[in-house]
Design an enzyme around this catalytic site. Structure first.
Site, PDB file in Angstrom:
ATOM      1  N   LEU A  15       0.810  -1.217   0.000  1.00 57.30           N
ATOM      2  CA  LEU A  15       0.000   0.000   0.000  1.00 57.30           C
ATOM      3  C   LEU A  15       0.852   1.281   0.000  1.00 57.30           C
ATOM      4  CD1 LEU A  15      -2.845   1.161   0.114  1.00 57.30           C
ATOM      5  CD2 LEU A  15      -2.762   0.958   2.587  1.00 57.30           C
ATOM      6  N   TYR A 218     -17.263  -4.497  16.285  1.00 54.92           N
ATOM      7  CA  TYR A 218     -16.417  -5.008  17.373  1.00 54.92           C
ATOM      8  C   TYR A 218     -17.185  -6.093  18.114  1.00 54.92           C
ATOM      9  CZ  TYR A 218     -12.998  -1.315  16.793  1.00 54.92           C
ATOM     10  OH  TYR A 218     -12.013  -0.504  16.289  1.00 54.92           O
TER      11      TYR A 218
HETATM   12  C1  LIG Z   1      -6.866  -6.769  10.186  1.00 50.71           C
HETATM   13  C2  LIG Z   1      -6.288  -5.457   9.753  1.00 50.71           C
HETATM   14  C3  LIG Z   1      -7.135  -4.434   9.368  1.00 50.71           C
HETATM   15  C4  LIG Z   1      -6.603  -3.198   8.972  1.00 50.71           C
HETATM   16  N1  LIG Z   1      -7.463  -2.196   8.609  1.00 50.71           N
HETATM   17  C5  LIG Z   1      -6.959  -0.991   8.230  1.00 50.71           C
HETATM   18  C6  LIG Z   1      -7.828   0.039   7.767  1.00 50.71           C
HETATM   19  O1  LIG Z   1      -9.058  -0.126   7.708  1.00 50.71           O
HETATM   20  N2  LIG Z   1      -7.275   1.231   7.371  1.00 50.71           N
HETATM   21  C7  LIG Z   1      -5.913   1.430   7.402  1.00 50.71           C
HETATM   22  O2  LIG Z   1      -5.452   2.518   7.026  1.00 50.71           O
HETATM   23  N3  LIG Z   1      -5.079   0.461   7.833  1.00 50.71           N
HETATM   24  C8  LIG Z   1      -5.544  -0.746   8.238  1.00 50.71           C
HETATM   25  N4  LIG Z   1      -4.697  -1.741   8.602  1.00 50.71           N
HETATM   26  C9  LIG Z   1      -3.235  -1.485   8.597  1.00 50.71           C
HETATM   27  C10 LIG Z   1      -2.678  -1.600   7.188  1.00 50.71           C
HETATM   28  O3  LIG Z   1      -2.955  -2.869   6.662  1.00 50.71           O
HETATM   29  C11 LIG Z   1      -1.166  -1.355   7.223  1.00 50.71           C
HETATM   30  O4  LIG Z   1      -0.895  -0.169   7.927  1.00 50.71           O
HETATM   31  C12 LIG Z   1      -0.633  -1.226   5.805  1.00 50.71           C
HETATM   32  O5  LIG Z   1      -0.826  -2.402   5.096  1.00 50.71           O
HETATM   33  C13 LIG Z   1       0.858  -0.902   5.835  1.00 50.71           C
HETATM   34  O6  LIG Z   1       1.327  -0.835   4.538  1.00 50.71           O
HETATM   35  P1  LIG Z   1       2.889  -0.803   4.229  1.00 50.71           P
HETATM   36  O7  LIG Z   1       2.980  -0.715   2.757  1.00 50.71           O
HETATM   37  O8  LIG Z   1       3.543   0.242   5.071  1.00 50.71           O
HETATM   38  O9  LIG Z   1       3.444  -2.172   4.784  1.00 50.71           O
HETATM   39  P2  LIG Z   1       3.141  -3.661   4.304  1.00 50.71           P
HETATM   40  O10 LIG Z   1       1.751  -3.781   3.843  1.00 50.71           O
HETATM   41  O11 LIG Z   1       3.596  -4.548   5.407  1.00 50.71           O
HETATM   42  O12 LIG Z   1       4.074  -3.852   3.042  1.00 50.71           O
HETATM   43  C14 LIG Z   1       5.454  -3.943   3.114  1.00 50.71           C
HETATM   44  C15 LIG Z   1       5.910  -4.672   1.880  1.00 50.71           C
HETATM   45  O13 LIG Z   1       7.331  -4.638   1.800  1.00 50.71           O
HETATM   46  C16 LIG Z   1       7.746  -5.855   1.217  1.00 50.71           C
HETATM   47  N5  LIG Z   1       9.158  -6.068   1.576  1.00 50.71           N
HETATM   48  C17 LIG Z   1       9.703  -6.178   2.815  1.00 50.71           C
HETATM   49  N6  LIG Z   1      11.036  -6.323   2.733  1.00 50.71           N
HETATM   50  C18 LIG Z   1      11.349  -6.321   1.411  1.00 50.71           C
HETATM   51  C19 LIG Z   1      12.570  -6.434   0.689  1.00 50.71           C
HETATM   52  N7  LIG Z   1      13.753  -6.584   1.312  1.00 50.71           N
HETATM   53  N8  LIG Z   1      12.529  -6.406  -0.656  1.00 50.71           N
HETATM   54  C20 LIG Z   1      11.342  -6.247  -1.311  1.00 50.71           C
HETATM   55  N9  LIG Z   1      10.166  -6.121  -0.671  1.00 50.71           N
HETATM   56  C21 LIG Z   1      10.167  -6.155   0.669  1.00 50.71           C
HETATM   57  C22 LIG Z   1       6.811  -6.898   1.795  1.00 50.71           C
HETATM   58  O14 LIG Z   1       6.737  -8.022   0.950  1.00 50.71           O
HETATM   59  C23 LIG Z   1       5.496  -6.133   1.883  1.00 50.71           C
HETATM   60  O15 LIG Z   1       4.649  -6.382   0.781  1.00 50.71           O
HETATM   61  C24 LIG Z   1      -5.189  -2.989   8.981  1.00 50.71           C
HETATM   62  C25 LIG Z   1      -4.341  -4.037   9.366  1.00 50.71           C
HETATM   63  C26 LIG Z   1      -4.876  -5.248   9.736  1.00 50.71           C
HETATM   64  C27 LIG Z   1      -3.941  -6.347  10.136  1.00 50.71           C
END
Ligand SMILES: Cc1cc2nc3c(=O)[nH]c(=O)nc-3n(C[C@H](O)[C@H](O)[C@H](O)COP(=O)(O)OP(=O)(O)OC[C@H]3O[C@@H](n4cnc5c(N)ncnc54)[C@H](O)[C@@H]3O)c2cc1C
Length: 539
Positions: A15, A218
């Protein structure tokens, strides 16, 4: 000579990494994003998208398609509430209707669309804007030099490696960020308080919903605490489970040793019905935690999203906060790379985003305690602030923001900010060349916007004078006042929302107020030129 030369390398293309690539593309910077997974998200995870994130998606041109897709997946404008079981007793409503009472503050609405549906839309627009997203590709190592970052990436299937030479690197590699660890940036906060799981299931729950429009449900059952999200047509969804057993002394590691039978038992318990056939599709473990990085950058490397702040989903802000990190960083990287801004502008990313990330994480924690885990106690917990203040009412403070004395509260009702310096410039409906649009539609790429009050003709003259004398580092300060051709604000809604009379508000490309000149200083030309230079951190 490296195999690949790019202005910005992004690690992680979920994301937040994808949003970073998209926003850099919007600012004309073609980034390379590498992602370990073979494609976009398969688990729904984030679904609640705030008005602020929708404003950002509007700017890059995908608000409409996101809205259309969101309608296909979820009933919008639902409630956030608590039950003992879905079939049983209601315990109370936190929000009765997601958009009630907030439509006046933004041209956009809060929507529900899961990551698995949103990411392909981000990906496609990022590609159109020149970003390259490489899936099944890992960052293997990186080293920082005085004027670039050197990295090695490897394709997971072929094993082939490429060396990358980038001016800057953004790590959006998630809560377990390897880049953050390599940089030695520590996390602080409240630690991990549950080894939770999300159970994805199929079951026809329409009769249990009883016509109620519910976005987040919830579950506070004597034997289980968590929450449901149900998709249209109410035959699938997930149950997130945070704790089981005695509410005063619960078991909080629900992930270890979990079996399908146990998942089935929990979903049945939370639904409160023995009659509905249930199929478990998938189970995903995750940590419920409230932690934030001690700094968001080191040298030429920046961390964003869950890598910078890991918060419980209560509030729905983890992904949204990450999108806003990307938005804050993208225009700065673009203007520094184009040498329109001084490199110190990049230091303001940490100064501006870290307090907001910390505050939002604490607010998510407060909701976790009050909605799901009262056993954690409220000692030392931040009081719950209104959602709208968390989502739209946060304020930046950095050397690039020209504060007038006390910068004021870190968060407030966005209706009250009145374009106070450091806050998000308010939305007001205006007409541009006969077309209705939002003030937010005027903020854009590489451009500052100056809104003038009805009695501020002298500022327009000052702007023309500094432009002519070549004293502004930017050609593109667009000025909007009552006499600007095509600009129409018949009801004075800009002056009202911005609190303008004889003064001006200078807005950055990210739609935040960089400067207000409330009184006429002696030399207006010099004051304006100095403010733009400060906002761009130019010597
Ligand atoms: C049940 C649940 C419900 C949620 N609901 C909400 C909501 O309604 N609204 C909201 O805003 N947030 C929500 N969240 C939180 C949200 O999902 C996360 O904050 C968000 O996905 C974070 O995105 P990110 O891209 O920072 O990290 P991530 O989604 O963890 O992505 C990180 C990516 O980096 C990649 N990566 C890691 N290391 C490497 C590497 N060395 N080389 C290449 N790729 C790598 C991984 O494969 C991964 O795809 C929810 C979370 C959960 C668990």
């Amino acid at each position: 000579m490296a195999d690949i030369e790019v202005p910005v390398l992004i690690v992680g293309s979920s994301l937040v990494g994808m949003s970073t690539a998209l926003l850099l593309g919007h600012h004309g910077i073609p980034a390379l994003a590498v992602e370990h997974h073979r494609g976009t998200a398969i688990h729904p995870r984030a679904a609640q998208i705030t008005q602020r994130s929708m404003e950002i998606l509007r700017i890059v041109g995908i608000e409409q398609i996101v809205r259309e897709k969101s309608d296909e997946q979820f009933v919008q404008d639902g409630a956030i509430m608590a039950v003992e079981t879905l079939a049983g007793k209601e315990l109370g409503y936190f929000i009765a209707n997601l958009n009630e009472g907030v439509r006046d503050v933004s041209p956009c609405e809060r929507v529900f669309i899961s990551q698995s549906l949103l990411e392909p839309l981000l990906k496609s627009r990022a590609g159109e804007l020149g970003a390259e997203l490489r899936f099944a590709t890992d960052l293997v190592s990186f080293r920082q030099h005085a004027d670039h970052v050197e990295a090695v990436i490897r394709h997971r299937d072929t094993g082939e490696t490429d060396s990358v030479h980038a001016q800057y690197m953004v790590a959006a590699d998630g809560a377990h960020s390897g880049v953050r660890e390599t940089l030695g940036i520590r996390m602080q906060g409240r630690g991990v308080f549950s080894r939770s799981v999300t159970i994805y299931f199929r079951a026809d729950v329409s009769s249990l919903l009883r016509g109620r429009n519910l976005s987040v449900i919830y579950v506070n059952h004597p034997q289980l605490r968590g929450f449901f999200r149900i998709e249209k047509p109410f035959t699938s969804g997930f149950l997130a489970v945070n704790a089981i057993g005695d509410p005063a002394k619960p078991i909080t590691d629900v992930a270890t040793g979990l079996t399908d039978e146990r998942c089935l038992e929990w979903v049945r318990l939370a639904l409160g019905s023995e009659d509905v056939p249930i199929t478990i599709d998938n189970v995903m473990p995750w940590n419920a935690e409230a932690n934030y990085a001690e700094c968001y950058s080191q040298g030429r490397v920046f961390i964003a999203g869950d890598a910078a702040h890991a918060m419980p989903p209560n509030g729905g802000w983890g992904g949204n906060t990450g999108i806003q990190d990307a938005h804050n960083l993208a225009w700065k990287l673009a203007m520094v790379l184009r040498q329109q801004a001084g490199p110190e502008l990049l230091d303001t990313y940490d100064a501006e985003r870290r307090p907001v990330g910390t505050f939002t994480t604490e607010q998510a924690y407060s909701r976790y305690v009050t909605r799901t885990a009262p056993y954690l106690g409220t000692d030392g917990m931040q009081p719950v602030a209104p959602d709208l203040n968390v989502e739209l009412g946060y304020r930046y403070d950095s050397p690039a923001i020209c504060h007038e004395g006390d910068p004021g509260p870190l968060h407030e009702n966005p209706r009250e900010s009145r374009a106070r310096v450091g806050t998000r410039a308010p939305h007001a409906w205006i007409t541009m060349s006969g077309k209705r649009c939002s003030t937010l539609d005027l903020f854009g790429v590489g451009r500052f916007v100056m809104f003038c009050g009805p009695k501020s003709e002298s500022w327009t003259k000052a702007l023309l004078a500094v432009r002519e004398a070549g004293r502004l580092p930017l050609r593109d300060v667009d000025v909007y006042g009552l006499d600007t051709p095509g600009f129409d604000d018949p009801e004075g809604s800009v002056s009202e929302a911005y609190g303008l009379t004889s003064d001006i508000a200078l807005i950055r490309p990210d739609g935040f107020v960089a400067w207000r000149a409330r009184e006429l200083p002696g030399d207006q030309d010099a004051a304006l030129a100095a403010a733009v230079k400060t906002a761009l951190m130019r010597a």
